[in-house]
Design a protein around this motif. Structure first.
Motif, PDB file in Angstrom:
ATOM      1  N   VAL A   1      -6.191   8.420  -0.630  1.00 38.32           N
ATOM      2  CA  VAL A   1      -4.855   9.317  -0.757  1.00 38.32           C
ATOM      3  C   VAL A   1      -5.145  10.600  -1.287  1.00 38.32           C
ATOM      4  O   VAL A   1      -4.917  11.880  -0.880  1.00 38.32           O
TER       5      VAL A   1
ATOM      6  N   ARG B   1       0.388   9.855  -4.986  1.00 37.85           N
ATOM      7  CA  ARG B   1       0.660  11.203  -4.468  1.00 37.85           C
ATOM      8  C   ARG B   1       1.644  11.953  -5.595  1.00 37.85           C
ATOM      9  O   ARG B   1       1.351  13.072  -6.044  1.00 37.85           O
TER      10      ARG B   1
ATOM     11  N   LYS C   1       0.472   4.335  -2.469  1.00 38.55           N
ATOM     12  CA  LYS C   1       0.301   5.682  -2.037  1.00 38.55           C
ATOM     13  C   LYS C   1       1.333   6.741  -2.622  1.00 38.55           C
ATOM     14  O   LYS C   1       1.135   7.881  -3.076  1.00 38.55           O
TER      15      LYS C   1
ATOM     16  N   ILE D   1      -7.503   2.736  -1.748  1.00 38.39           N
ATOM     17  CA  ILE D   1      -6.303   3.714  -1.302  1.00 38.39           C
ATOM     18  C   ILE D   1      -6.229   4.929  -2.316  1.00 38.39           C
ATOM     19  O   ILE D   1      -5.834   5.859  -1.727  1.00 38.39           O
TER      20      ILE D   1
ATOM     21  N   ASP E   1       0.753  -1.149   0.029  1.00 38.28           N
ATOM     22  CA  ASP E   1       0.191   0.098  -0.040  1.00 38.28           C
ATOM     23  C   ASP E   1       0.886   1.158  -0.113  1.00 38.28           C
ATOM     24  O   ASP E   1       0.482   2.249  -0.621  1.00 38.28           O
ATOM     25  N   ARG E   2       2.120   1.240   0.718  1.00 34.44           N
ATOM     26  CA  ARG E   2       2.981   2.368   0.458  1.00 34.44           C
ATOM     27  C   ARG E   2       3.390   2.663  -0.889  1.00 34.44           C
ATOM     28  O   ARG E   2       3.523   3.876  -1.181  1.00 34.44           O
TER      29      ARG E   2
END
Length: 97
Positions: A52, A12, A8, A48, A4-5
């Motif tokens: 975000v 972004r 994200k 997600i 998930d990092r």
């Protein structure tokens, strides 16, 4: 494996390029140079992306949100509806290999 990092960071980055871009899971997979094989993870990726994007736009605005975004409620209702009942004409107890 995609975390998930990773998702994200990609979201972004895409939002920094264009804050009003509509981000879809295919864009995220393309940026990661990965493929979505069975689409089982796509609902999680959508969650997600929404989270975000919402956080990004809240940081960009100076006002607190008046009420929660209705998209999350609609997605939750769709998931509940999808999980119950029959899938592709099969009973819920049926499992494919």
């Amino acid at each position: 494996m995609i975390t998930d990092r990773d998702i994200k960071q990609i979201v972004r980055g895409l939002l920094q390029e264009d804050p009003w871009r509509i981000i879809v899971p295919a864009m995220v997979y393309r940026e990661l140079n990965k493929r979505c094989k069975c689409a089982g993870c796509v609902p999680n990726v959508v969650d997600i992306i929404l989270t975000v994007t919402e956080e990004y736009h809240l940081k960009m605005s100076d006002k607190p949100p008046a009420e929660p975004h209705p998209v999350h409620a609609r997605l939750s209702a769709m998931r509940r509806k999808r999980r119950g009942g029959r899938n592709e004409g099969r009973s819920t107890g049926h499992r494919a290999a």
